[in-house]
Design a protein around this motif. Structure first.
Motif, PDB file in Angstrom:
ATOM      1  N   TRP A 155      65.406  16.297  35.118  1.00 33.43           N
ATOM      2  CA  TRP A 155      63.978  16.293  34.755  1.00 33.43           C
ATOM      3  C   TRP A 155      63.284  17.539  35.297  1.00 33.43           C
ATOM      4  CZ3 TRP A 155      61.292  13.433  31.369  1.00 33.43           C
ATOM      5  CH2 TRP A 155      59.905  13.519  31.400  1.00 33.43           C
ATOM      6  N   ASN A 156      63.488  17.812  36.574  1.00 36.18           N
ATOM      7  CA  ASN A 156      62.767  18.916  37.198  1.00 36.18           C
ATOM      8  C   ASN A 156      63.321  20.274  36.805  1.00 36.18           C
ATOM      9  OD1 ASN A 156      60.642  17.742  39.117  1.00 36.18           O
ATOM     10  ND2 ASN A 156      62.444  16.481  39.506  1.00 36.18           N
ATOM     11  N   ARG A 157      64.609  20.344  36.517  1.00 32.95           N
ATOM     12  CA  ARG A 157      65.161  21.604  36.033  1.00 32.95           C
ATOM     13  C   ARG A 157      64.542  21.986  34.686  1.00 32.95           C
ATOM     14  NH1 ARG A 157      66.616  24.755  32.657  1.00 32.95           N
ATOM     15  NH2 ARG A 157      68.621  25.754  32.374  1.00 32.95           N
ATOM     16  N   MET A 158      64.460  21.023  33.759  1.00 29.90           N
ATOM     17  CA  MET A 158      63.879  21.303  32.454  1.00 29.90           C
ATOM     18  C   MET A 158      62.362  21.500  32.553  1.00 29.90           C
ATOM     19  SD  MET A 158      66.503  21.490  30.555  1.00 29.90           S
ATOM     20  CE  MET A 158      65.751  21.601  28.929  1.00 29.90           C
ATOM     21  N   LEU A 159      61.722  20.787  33.466  1.00 29.83           N
ATOM     22  CA  LEU A 159      60.281  20.954  33.673  1.00 29.83           C
ATOM     23  C   LEU A 159      59.966  22.364  34.147  1.00 29.83           C
ATOM     24  CD1 LEU A 159      57.401  19.662  34.074  1.00 29.83           C
ATOM     25  CD2 LEU A 159      58.124  19.194  36.423  1.00 29.83           C
ATOM     26  N   GLU A 160      60.670  22.816  35.176  1.00 27.80           N
ATOM     27  CA  GLU A 160      60.287  24.069  35.814  1.00 27.80           C
ATOM     28  C   GLU A 160      60.817  25.302  35.100  1.00 27.80           C
ATOM     29  OE1 GLU A 160      60.510  24.227  40.044  1.00 27.80           O
ATOM     30  OE2 GLU A 160      59.676  22.212  40.281  1.00 27.80           O
ATOM     31  N   GLN A 161      61.602  25.107  34.034  1.00 28.56           N
ATOM     32  CA  GLN A 161      61.976  26.293  33.271  1.00 28.56           C
ATOM     33  C   GLN A 161      60.773  26.841  32.500  1.00 28.56           C
ATOM     34  OE1 GLN A 161      65.089  25.639  30.427  1.00 28.56           O
ATOM     35  NE2 GLN A 161      63.786  24.560  28.990  1.00 28.56           N
ATOM     36  N   SER A 162      59.718  26.047  32.372  1.00 28.68           N
ATOM     37  CA  SER A 162      58.480  26.576  31.794  1.00 28.68           C
ATOM     38  C   SER A 162      57.565  27.159  32.872  1.00 28.68           C
ATOM     39  CB  SER A 162      57.731  25.488  31.016  1.00 28.68           C
ATOM     40  OG  SER A 162      57.006  24.634  31.877  1.00 28.68           O
ATOM     41  N   TRP A 163      57.948  27.026  34.126  1.00 26.83           N
ATOM     42  CA  TRP A 163      57.143  27.552  35.234  1.00 26.83           C
ATOM     43  C   TRP A 163      57.676  28.877  35.758  1.00 26.83           C
ATOM     44  CZ3 TRP A 163      56.385  22.720  38.924  1.00 26.83           C
ATOM     45  CH2 TRP A 163      55.815  21.667  38.183  1.00 26.83           C
ATOM     46  N   TYR A 164      59.033  28.999  35.803  1.00 32.51           N
ATOM     47  CA  TYR A 164      59.665  30.173  36.394  1.00 32.51           C
ATOM     48  C   TYR A 164      60.841  30.629  35.525  1.00 32.51           C
ATOM     49  CZ  TYR A 164      57.493  27.762  40.359  1.00 32.51           C
ATOM     50  OH  TYR A 164      56.617  27.080  41.168  1.00 32.51           O
ATOM     51  N   PHE A 165      61.099  31.916  35.515  1.00 28.01           N
ATOM     52  CA  PHE A 165      62.317  32.427  34.891  1.00 28.01           C
ATOM     53  C   PHE A 165      62.984  33.384  35.862  1.00 28.01           C
ATOM     54  CE2 PHE A 165      64.918  35.319  32.423  1.00 28.01           C
ATOM     55  CZ  PHE A 165      65.687  34.409  31.717  1.00 28.01           C
ATOM     56  N   PRO A 166      64.236  33.052  36.279  1.00 25.14           N
ATOM     57  CA  PRO A 166      64.973  31.844  35.923  1.00 25.14           C
ATOM     58  C   PRO A 166      64.420  30.620  36.636  1.00 25.14           C
ATOM     59  CG  PRO A 166      66.208  33.104  37.533  1.00 25.14           C
ATOM     60  CD  PRO A 166      65.024  33.948  37.161  1.00 25.14           C
ATOM     61  N   TRP A 167      64.764  29.442  36.131  1.00 26.09           N
ATOM     62  CA  TRP A 167      64.183  28.193  36.617  1.00 26.09           C
ATOM     63  C   TRP A 167      64.467  27.938  38.096  1.00 26.09           C
ATOM     64  CZ3 TRP A 167      67.644  24.820  38.755  1.00 26.09           C
ATOM     65  CH2 TRP A 167      68.986  25.000  38.411  1.00 26.09           C
ATOM     66  N   TYR A 168      65.562  28.471  38.627  1.00 28.96           N
ATOM     67  CA  TYR A 168      65.968  28.142  39.992  1.00 28.96           C
ATOM     68  C   TYR A 168      65.364  29.094  41.034  1.00 28.96           C
ATOM     69  CZ  TYR A 168      69.344  31.956  39.426  1.00 28.96           C
ATOM     70  OH  TYR A 168      69.913  33.177  39.200  1.00 28.96           O
ATOM     71  N   LYS A 169      64.467  29.989  40.612  1.00 29.14           N
ATOM     72  CA  LYS A 169      63.805  30.908  41.544  1.00 29.14           C
ATOM     73  C   LYS A 169      62.294  30.681  41.507  1.00 29.14           C
ATOM     74  CE  LYS A 169      67.183  34.626  41.934  1.00 29.14           C
ATOM     75  NZ  LYS A 169      67.408  36.088  41.888  1.00 29.14           N
ATOM     76  N   PRO A 170      61.812  29.670  42.247  1.00 29.03           N
ATOM     77  CA  PRO A 170      60.371  29.382  42.262  1.00 29.03           C
ATOM     78  C   PRO A 170      59.625  30.387  43.140  1.00 29.03           C
ATOM     79  CG  PRO A 170      61.516  27.855  43.701  1.00 29.03           C
ATOM     80  CD  PRO A 170      62.572  28.685  43.048  1.00 29.03           C
ATOM     81  N   GLU A 171      59.412  31.571  42.603  1.00 26.90           N
ATOM     82  CA  GLU A 171      58.761  32.663  43.317  1.00 26.90           C
ATOM     83  C   GLU A 171      57.579  33.165  42.493  1.00 26.90           C
ATOM     84  OE1 GLU A 171      61.920  35.448  43.541  1.00 26.90           O
ATOM     85  OE2 GLU A 171      63.250  34.130  44.718  1.00 26.90           O
ATOM     86  N   GLN A 172      56.587  33.748  43.174  1.00 20.51           N
ATOM     87  CA  GLN A 172      55.402  34.238  42.478  1.00 20.51           C
ATOM     88  C   GLN A 172      55.758  35.259  41.407  1.00 20.51           C
ATOM     89  OE1 GLN A 172      52.342  33.147  42.533  1.00 20.51           O
ATOM     90  NE2 GLN A 172      51.630  34.714  41.097  1.00 20.51           N
TER      91      GLN A 172
END
Length: 450
Positions: A155-172
């Motif tokens: 769920w969160n992997r697919m959710l956050e792919q619209s937040w960050y690219f790539p999804w696994y690097k939640p950085e500014q």
């Protein structure tokens, strides 16, 4: 405009595809980790101008995976051409998005004579240092876990792919321009990932490890249209393209709707030869109008006895080679229009119509679960945090040791079957329960016949 669904066996591998519309045939190839369901909206729009044919790529949706341990871009591209041959294409006009476009581009570069025209949404041109971002770290292994931990990740992997690219690097520095947390949008994406399982990595890996397959400027190739929309991270890649072959165009659109319209207009300039697509005769989808139901019923197998699954389950949980269907609002069959009926007469009308179409002389039913229908089948509407997925998993896990499955006590304990808690088995049951929009109504309807 109605979308129909079909299976087509190619060698030992079964391919599922969707079809919709009138006009010249147009092949649609979806991105990873989606399925052809990604194109439902597009097909209903483009069906006014094309006969849209959208297969599930190998290992995605309802298509069998390739019998290859680590398939390459060429393997997926070859699978597209094999499907086109088996379906009946004599010249291919096609659209692909992201990895779907990558596979099509590879196929066109190696076999340009097979194509009439190609449109691609979001074709990448990575710089060398960017390739590290889309390597194995992008492709986390995905296997069902005993307590449903994989569901939270999905769920969160697919959710956050619209937040960050790539999804696994939640950085500014990695923030995306159009983030969302809409469960209505997210849920079908996650369901496609759950259906693919660990095979999702094969399509991603093949696409992300592909080279830049756009033919050189002097190549003798059919026309192509490479475009994207503003919020897509691949849009910036258009400016990186080298000189393109004659007849190739690029464009940026402001949003997905404008992107779809521009690609349809461009593809309409290059119609492919018409044909009647092939499909299997021993499985697929029946069009049924009965008891207030008007839609597709998924069926499989042979025999004169129709075996029916229980509420919240599906035909793939029954096993064997006998004749089975997914009842309305279950498995891969269409939902009931509006509120599912709790009146058995409506369900019986659908079953009778299926028996007539498939020449079934008798019907058997899986036994009902014991308990209150409201508690056996609670509301599993997708929510913002994916709780519906975890709740369904916990309910099923309890159901293998207690009856009714919502009541846990010494008095409700039941014998635990060997393999009952196998995560792969639970994952199949979980998919069936999450897909079921009419489980409670079916349970109530069957209770009324006792």
């Amino acid at each position: 405009m109605r979308i129909t669904r079909h299976y087509l066996t190619i060698g030992q591998r079964r391919v599922h595809y969707r079809m919709c519309g009138l006009g010249p045939p147009l092949l649609l190839i979806h991105q990873s980790p989606r399925s052809s369901a990604e194109y439902d909206g597009v097909m209903q729009q483009w069906g006014e101008r094309f006969t849209c044919i959208a297969p599930d790529s190998p290992g995605f949706g309802q298509s069998d995976p390739l019998p290859i341990a680590r398939p390459t871009t060429e393997d997926f591209a070859d699978a597209i051409l094999e499907f086109a041959d088996a379906a009946g294409f004599s010249g291919i006009a096609a659209y692909g998005f992201h990895s779907g476009g990558i596979f099509l581009m590879n196929a066109l570069k190696r076999h340009p004579e097979r194509f009439v025209a190609l449109a691609v949404g979001g074709y990448p041109c990575f710089y060398p240092h960017e390739l590290d971002d889309v390597g194995e770290a992008y492709l986390r292994p995905f296997h069902p876990q005993p307590y449903g931990e994989h569901l939270l990740w999905a769920w969160n992997r697919m959710l956050e792919q619209s937040w960050y690219f790539p999804w696994y690097k939640p950085e500014q520095a990695r923030r995306m321009s159009a983030p969302h947390a809409d469960p209505v949008v997210l849920h079908p994406q996650v369901m496609d990932l759950l259906a693919s399982g660990d095979a999702y990595r094969h399509g991603y890996r093949a696409a992300l490890s592909a080279g830049f397959d756009v033919p050189p400027a002097g190549a003798d190739v059919p026309p192509a249209f490479l475009s994207s929309y503003s919020a897509d991270p691949m849009t910036a890649h258009i400016a990186r393209f080298p000189p393109l072959p004659r007849g190739w165009e690029t464009a940026e659109q402001p949003d997905p709707a404008a992107h779809a319209a521009a690609n349809a207009d461009w593809l309409a300039r290059y119609p492919a030869p018409g044909f009647t697509p092939a499909h299997d005769a021993d499985a697929g989808f029946l069009s049924v109008q009965a008891g207030g139901f008007d839609g597709l019923i998924h069926w499989r197998g042979k025999g004169d006895t129709l075996s029916l699954h229980g509420p919240g389950r599906s035909l793939d949980l029954i096993g064997g080679n006998g004749l089975t269907i997914d009842l309305p609002g279950h498995g891969l069959s269409d939902p009931w229009p509006g509120e599912p009926p709790a009146d058995w007469a409506a369900w019986q009308a659908v079953i009778d119509a299926v028996c007539e179409k498939l020449d079934a002389a008798s019907v058997t039913h899986e036994p009902l679960l014991d308990g209150d229908p409201d508690l056996l089948f609670p509301d599993l509407t997708p929510d913002r945090y994916g709780n519906h997925l975890v709740n369904a998993w916990a309910l099923l896990r309890a159901g293998h040791g207690f009856a009714p499955r919502y009541a846990v006590s010494r008095e409700t304990m039941t014998p635990l079957d060997d393999g009952a808690m196998d995560p792969e088995r639970l994952a199949r049951e979980h998919l069936a329960l999450i897909r079921s929009s009419a489980a409670r109504a079916l349970h109530i309807a069957r209770l009324s016949t006792r």
